[in-house]
Design a protein around this motif. Structure first.
Motif, mmCIF file in Angstrom:
data_model
loop_
_atom_site.group_PDB
_atom_site.id
_atom_site.type_symbol
_atom_site.label_atom_id
_atom_site.label_comp_id
_atom_site.label_asym_id
_atom_site.label_seq_id
_atom_site.Cartn_x
_atom_site.Cartn_y
_atom_site.Cartn_z
ATOM 1 N N ARG A 599 5.228 -1.961 9.511
ATOM 2 C CA ARG A 599 5.244 -0.572 9.049
ATOM 3 C C ARG A 599 4.073 -0.251 8.126
ATOM 4 N NH1 ARG A 599 8.243 2.291 12.551
ATOM 5 N NH2 ARG A 599 10.273 1.302 12.912
ATOM 6 N N SER A 600 3.528 -1.248 7.466
ATOM 7 C CA SER A 600 2.410 -1.006 6.547
ATOM 8 C C SER A 600 1.059 -1.071 7.235
ATOM 9 C CB SER A 600 2.440 -2.023 5.408
ATOM 10 O OG SER A 600 2.180 -3.335 5.895
ATOM 11 N N GLY A 601 1.048 -1.580 8.464
ATOM 12 C CA GLY A 601 -0.232 -1.745 9.160
ATOM 13 C C GLY A 601 -1.025 -2.923 8.654
ATOM 14 N N TRP A 602 -0.359 -3.914 8.107
ATOM 15 C CA TRP A 602 -1.031 -5.087 7.537
ATOM 16 C C TRP A 602 -1.930 -5.749 8.597
ATOM 17 C CZ3 TRP A 602 -0.775 -7.317 2.614
ATOM 18 C CH2 TRP A 602 -1.326 -8.585 2.490
ATOM 19 N N GLY A 603 -3.174 -5.894 8.270
ATOM 20 C CA GLY A 603 -4.102 -6.567 9.158
ATOM 21 C C GLY A 603 -4.481 -5.784 10.391
ATOM 22 N N VAL A 604 -3.961 -4.573 10.544
ATOM 23 C CA VAL A 604 -4.228 -3.771 11.743
ATOM 24 C C VAL A 604 -4.862 -2.440 11.379
ATOM 25 C CG1 VAL A 604 -3.195 -2.626 13.742
ATOM 26 C CG2 VAL A 604 -2.318 -4.856 12.978
ATOM 27 N N ARG A 605 -4.220 -1.732 10.469
ATOM 28 C CA ARG A 605 -4.681 -0.403 10.091
ATOM 29 C C ARG A 605 -5.722 -0.524 8.974
ATOM 30 N NH1 ARG A 605 0.038 2.476 7.945
ATOM 31 N NH2 ARG A 605 0.826 2.036 10.040
ATOM 32 N N PRO A 606 -6.964 -0.075 9.195
ATOM 33 C CA PRO A 606 -8.000 -0.213 8.154
ATOM 34 C C PRO A 606 -7.723 0.695 6.971
ATOM 35 C CG PRO A 606 -8.822 1.064 10.010
ATOM 36 C CD PRO A 606 -7.488 0.539 10.434
ATOM 37 N N LEU A 607 -8.215 0.270 5.810
ATOM 38 C CA LEU A 607 -8.059 1.026 4.573
ATOM 39 C C LEU A 607 -9.365 1.714 4.206
ATOM 40 C CD1 LEU A 607 -6.072 -1.527 2.390
ATOM 41 C CD2 LEU A 607 -5.209 0.634 3.285
ATOM 42 N N PRO A 608 -9.281 2.789 3.418
ATOM 43 C CA PRO A 608 -10.516 3.402 2.916
ATOM 44 C C PRO A 608 -11.278 2.418 2.037
ATOM 45 C CG PRO A 608 -8.618 4.856 2.590
ATOM 46 C CD PRO A 608 -8.079 3.530 3.004
ATOM 47 N N PRO A 609 -12.564 2.568 1.907
ATOM 48 C CA PRO A 609 -13.344 1.687 1.028
ATOM 49 C C PRO A 609 -12.792 1.702 -0.395
ATOM 50 C CG PRO A 609 -14.789 3.043 2.378
ATOM 51 C CD PRO A 609 -13.405 3.558 2.597
ATOM 52 N N GLY A 610 -12.791 0.550 -1.034
ATOM 53 C CA GLY A 610 -12.328 0.457 -2.411
ATOM 54 C C GLY A 610 -10.829 0.296 -2.554
ATOM 55 N N ARG A 611 -10.139 0.059 -1.445
ATOM 56 C CA ARG A 611 -8.695 -0.166 -1.508
ATOM 57 C C ARG A 611 -8.340 -1.511 -0.883
ATOM 58 N NH1 ARG A 611 -5.448 5.503 -0.233
ATOM 59 N NH2 ARG A 611 -6.718 6.860 -1.570
ATOM 60 N N ALA A 612 -7.202 -2.049 -1.327
ATOM 61 C CA ALA A 612 -6.723 -3.319 -0.781
ATOM 62 C C ALA A 612 -5.203 -3.300 -0.759
ATOM 63 C CB ALA A 612 -7.234 -4.499 -1.609
ATOM 64 N N ARG A 613 -4.652 -4.169 0.086
ATOM 65 C CA ARG A 613 -3.202 -4.306 0.171
ATOM 66 C C ARG A 613 -2.768 -5.634 -0.423
ATOM 67 N NH1 ARG A 613 -4.011 -2.386 5.749
ATOM 68 N NH2 ARG A 613 -3.262 -0.234 5.932
ATOM 69 N N GLY A 614 -1.572 -5.611 -1.016
ATOM 70 C CA GLY A 614 -0.934 -6.831 -1.485
ATOM 71 C C GLY A 614 0.517 -6.832 -1.059
ATOM 72 N N LEU A 615 1.069 -8.013 -0.862
ATOM 73 C CA LEU A 615 2.422 -8.142 -0.332
ATOM 74 C C LEU A 615 3.256 -9.041 -1.218
ATOM 75 C CD1 LEU A 615 3.557 -8.612 3.281
ATOM 76 C CD2 LEU A 615 4.082 -10.457 1.687
ATOM 77 N N ALA A 616 4.553 -8.749 -1.276
ATOM 78 C CA ALA A 616 5.503 -9.634 -1.958
ATOM 79 C C ALA A 616 6.850 -9.517 -1.267
ATOM 80 C CB ALA A 616 5.629 -9.283 -3.439
ATOM 81 N N LEU A 617 7.603 -10.609 -1.281
ATOM 82 C CA LEU A 617 8.931 -10.686 -0.667
ATOM 83 C C LEU A 617 9.865 -11.348 -1.659
ATOM 84 C CD1 LEU A 617 10.755 -10.714 2.042
ATOM 85 C CD2 LEU A 617 9.967 -13.088 2.235
ATOM 86 N N HIS A 618 11.048 -10.752 -1.859
ATOM 87 C CA HIS A 618 11.957 -11.339 -2.840
ATOM 88 C C HIS A 618 13.397 -10.966 -2.519
ATOM 89 C CE1 HIS A 618 12.631 -13.348 -6.677
ATOM 90 N NE2 HIS A 618 13.546 -12.443 -6.931
ATOM 91 N N GLU A 619 14.288 -11.916 -2.755
ATOM 92 C CA GLU A 619 15.721 -11.663 -2.615
ATOM 93 C C GLU A 619 16.361 -11.602 -3.989
ATOM 94 O OE1 GLU A 619 19.860 -13.507 -0.705
ATOM 95 O OE2 GLU A 619 17.938 -14.479 -0.286
ATOM 96 N N SER A 620 17.175 -10.575 -4.204
ATOM 97 C CA SER A 620 17.940 -10.474 -5.446
ATOM 98 C C SER A 620 19.193 -9.664 -5.182
ATOM 99 C CB SER A 620 17.109 -9.825 -6.569
ATOM 100 O OG SER A 620 16.717 -8.510 -6.228
#
Length: 749
Positions: A599-620
């Motif tokens: 859904r986030s387009g990780w590794g597929v959908r390009p981002l505008p210059p000067g932006r980056a994505r970060g990911l985290a997964l957690h159970e609580s």
């Protein structure tokens, strides 16, 4: 309690004599029959017009419980959601929160999965469940409201429906099997029909017989979007929060506590204050329920009381011992990790032996003390007259409020009445009862006149029960084949649960027991390291600590998920691919991870210059949440543009509420990640108001998307699980953007 599942259908059959004690008639004062309403059991009443009253055992603080629980009742009663209204339940043990206490057991998820039959974890849960039912502690916390109500409210509603159908069957002399319920009406194909209101009186004397819960395929209310029932009143201003309570003759009190934590007032000169307009008296306040001692000024208006309390001249005494300093405490925590033996929460394999045969990767992380910053100031209204006490409070623990009010006023507990109002934010702060004790003490001096005690924001910021500061050392061993072979985590920080028990339960001595909240999110993380050891060193810093939204997960997820990214970078693997490898034993976590990646387009959908994505997964709190944050730098400071969330929270009652809670969690967690800290110097908290610890503005709030992973598991938490992944997702994006690791919170300090 005997629960028989119908073979092949999953339907639950429960006879009247086998009903859970929490659902029986006559056990709760709230549900005693009135002149117009008929109680069918301890949770459900029917009014003459056929509408339904549901006993509401949980506090509404924005999490939507005043809508979700009525949805459960509406489903099993076959009535429209609009036909269900609530009456706030108080302290009756019948409404005790069993799920919250059971969830506090420090068992590793894989320990329960491996067990056959009645093993250690299952036995522990059974025993604590029994004890929790006896204690009947009515509390709202731990994202447990729906989990606790899931069986009980549905069974109570289904039982009421069975009694209504049974009453119609007896009156009409028709078989129960031929009767149907729709929209609050019992009907028969012959044309006979009656509303619930018409049948209620007879139903109250009719045993329900066999009670069968609806099958999932027949649900019409559960799982569907529904408007929040509390929104109209909050929009038009008629909703009543604690600070909105207005009683005839009401007076206002504003308190002032010693600047230093644990201090006390010495000589007090109130001459100037008492001469000010509207001022009536000054009341000294001892250190109640963990609070710092001080005093309150009572006046005819809040503004008069606020001006007067600031005019009082005081010589403050400092607490005994060395003054507290948060930076020094962090150094002590780091030293404890290096030198002291910790309590081992979980161990698999032999990580020490593996460490000798591979390359070690090590990182240190830390998190500061942190205040709750609820938007509604701490407040309570109390009236003491004729040996009785009445309290109106925005509280998460009405029973504890009742008990502390009785102790302060010196009256039997059954002479205390507590009215739970709406809460303008709880986040764990209103699991404490210090402000209620103070309000009752002031009211004792008012000769029966009600008084509303309000904390100024500066007192709230400087006398909170803070999220503990914590330090963690994370080590991983990389094997000769380049795999992550072992994990060793050692952390140090204050324990919350024992301190809370000492304050709220008024125990005669200190409580020393392993506190799961210190290591949750670390010892029970889902990653499949073959060898691992997770331990914690419990400290007592002297700083008052309490439950903060998502508790230990709030910082432990930051430690864990940032370190997982560090390992992926060291091994030159994509963070998603690396996690998938470590999650080979957990299909549930992988499904959530895959959803957020897609859904986030990780590794597929390009981002505008000067932006980056970060990911985290957690159970609580029983739910798994993954988040992808899209981040840039503006003026050298992080700017989060978008957060995509995926959540598996079991069976969903109302998907709109789930999305709302994810959005609220992101905003709350982002404010903490960027700005949240509490610094203590000389035992005095330095942050005094929002300019010192900014909340997130609307302009800085990111766009939030929420994707729900379908599940047929029982419902799990939603109000808190969206908080933990946010900080590490942002931190991992900042590393992708700048190449610099964020190993301490907050980022923009």
């Amino acid at each position: 309690m005997l629960l028989g599942a119908t073979a092949g259908t999953g339907a639950l059959l429960i006879g009247w004599t086998a009903l859970p004690q929490r659902s029986r008639v006559g056990l709760a004062s709230l549900m005693k029959p009135g002149e117009r309403d008929i109680a069918l059991n301890g949770w459900i009443k029917i009014l003459p017009d056929g509408s339904v009253v549901l006993a509401m055992p949980r506090s509404e603080m924005g999490q939507g419980v005043h809508t979700a629980l009525p949805q459960l009742a509406a489903e099993e009663l076959d009535v429209p959601l609009t036909a269900v209204r609530i009456e706030q339940a108080g302290w009756d043990a019948v409404y005790g929160n069993v799920a919250m206490l059971v969830s506090g057991l420090p068992f590793h998820p894989r320990e329960e999965e491996r067990e056959d039959g009645f093993g250690r974890a299952k036995a522990g849960r059974w025993v604590v469940s029994k004890v929790a039912r006896e204690l009947g502690i009515n509390a709202t916390g731990g994202s447990s409201s729906i989990a606790d109500a899931w069986d009980v409210v549905r069974v109570a509603a289904a039982t009421a429906r069975a009694s209504l159908v049974g009453a119609a069957s007896l009156q009409w002399r028709l078989p129960v099997e031929e009767l149907r319920t729709t929209e609050g009406v019992v009907s028969h194909p012959s044309g006979r029909s009656a509303t619930y209101g018409e049948l209620a009186k007879a139903a109250s004397a009719t045993p329900p017989g066999t009670v069968q819960l609806k099958e999932r395929k027949d649900w019409r209310v559960i799982g569907r979007p529904a408007p929040r029932l509390d929104v109209p009143q909050k929009v038009d201003g008629s909703a009543r929060f604690g600070i909105d309570v207005r009683l005839p003759g009401l007076r206002y009190a504003v308190l002032r506590m010693a600047p230093a934590l644990g201090g006390a007032p010495g000589r007090i000169d109130a001459t100037a204050a008492m001469a000010m307009p509207g001022v009536e008296r000054l009341v000294q306040l001892p250190a109640y329920a963990g609070s710092t001692a001080g005093f309150a000024v009572v006046a005819r208006s809040y503004w008069q009381a606020l001006q007067a309390v600031q005019a009082v001249r005081v010589d403050w005494s400092r607490p005994a011992g060395a003054p507290m300093d948060s930076q020094e405490i962090l150094r002590h925590l780091e030293a404890a990790v290096r030198s002291e033996e910790g309590y081992t929460f979980h161990r698999e394999g032999d990580p020490e032996q593996v460490a000798g045969g591979g390359r070690t990767i090590e990182a240190w992380y830390s998190a500061p003390y942190l205040a709750h910053a609820t938007l509604e100031p701490m407040n309570a209204t109390a009236r003491v007259r004729d040996g009785r006490v009445e309290v109106w409070a925005p509280t998460q623990v009405p029973q504890m409020c009742r008990n502390v009010a009785a102790r302060v006023a010196g009256v039997p507990v059954d002479h205390v009445e507590v009215h739970v109002t709406l809460l303008g934010g709880g986040f764990g702060r209103r699991l404490e009862v210090d402000y209620v004790a103070q309000a009752v003490r002031v009211a004792m001096d008012m000769g029966g006149v009600p008084v509303q005690l309000i904390w100024p924001r500066e007192e709230d910021a400087t006398h909170d029960f803070y999220r503990p500061a914590q330090v963690a050392r994370l080590r991983a061993v990389v094997g000769q084949g380049g795999e992550a072979a072992a994990l060793h985590i050692k952390s140090a920080g204050d324990a919350i649960s024992p301190r809370w028990m000492e304050r709220g339960l008024s125990l005669s001595g200190p409580v020393d027991l392993p506190d799961k909240t210190a290591s949750e999110g670390l010892f029970d993380q889902p990653y499949g390291f073959e060898h691992q050891r997770i331990e914690h060193v419990f400290m007592r810093s002297g700083v008052p600590v309490g439950f903060w939204r998502s508790v230990g997960h709030s910082h432990n997820a930051f430690f864990m998920e940032c370190f997982i990214d560090e390992l992926a970078a060291d091994l030159r693997q994509d963070p998603v691919a690396f996690r998938r490898t470590l999650l080979r034993r957990s299909r549930r976590h992988r499904a959530v991870l895959d959803t957020v990646v897609e859904r986030s387009g990780w590794g597929v959908r390009p981002l505008p210059p000067g932006r980056a994505r970060g990911l985290a997964l957690h159970e609580s709190f029983g739910s798994v949440v993954a988040q992808v944050a899209e981040v840039s730098l503006e003026g050298g400071r992080p700017r989060v543009h978008q957060v995509v969330c995926a959540i598996d929270c079991g069976t969903v009652i109302n998907p709109e509420i789930v999305a709302q809670q994810m959005e609220g969690s992101v905003v709350y967690a982002l404010a903490a990640a960027l700005h949240g800290r509490t610094d203590i110097r000389g035992s005095v908290v330095q942050q005094r108001n929002f300019p010192d610890q900014a909340v997130l503005t609307l302009a800085a709030a990111p766009h939030v998307e929420t994707w729900i992973v379908p599940s047929e598991r029982p419902p799990s938490g939603v109000g808190e699980p969206g908080v933990p992944p946010l900080a590490p997702a942002v931190a991992n994006a900042l590393f992708a953007l700048t190449g610099v690791r964020q190993r301490s919170l907050p980022f923009a300090s």
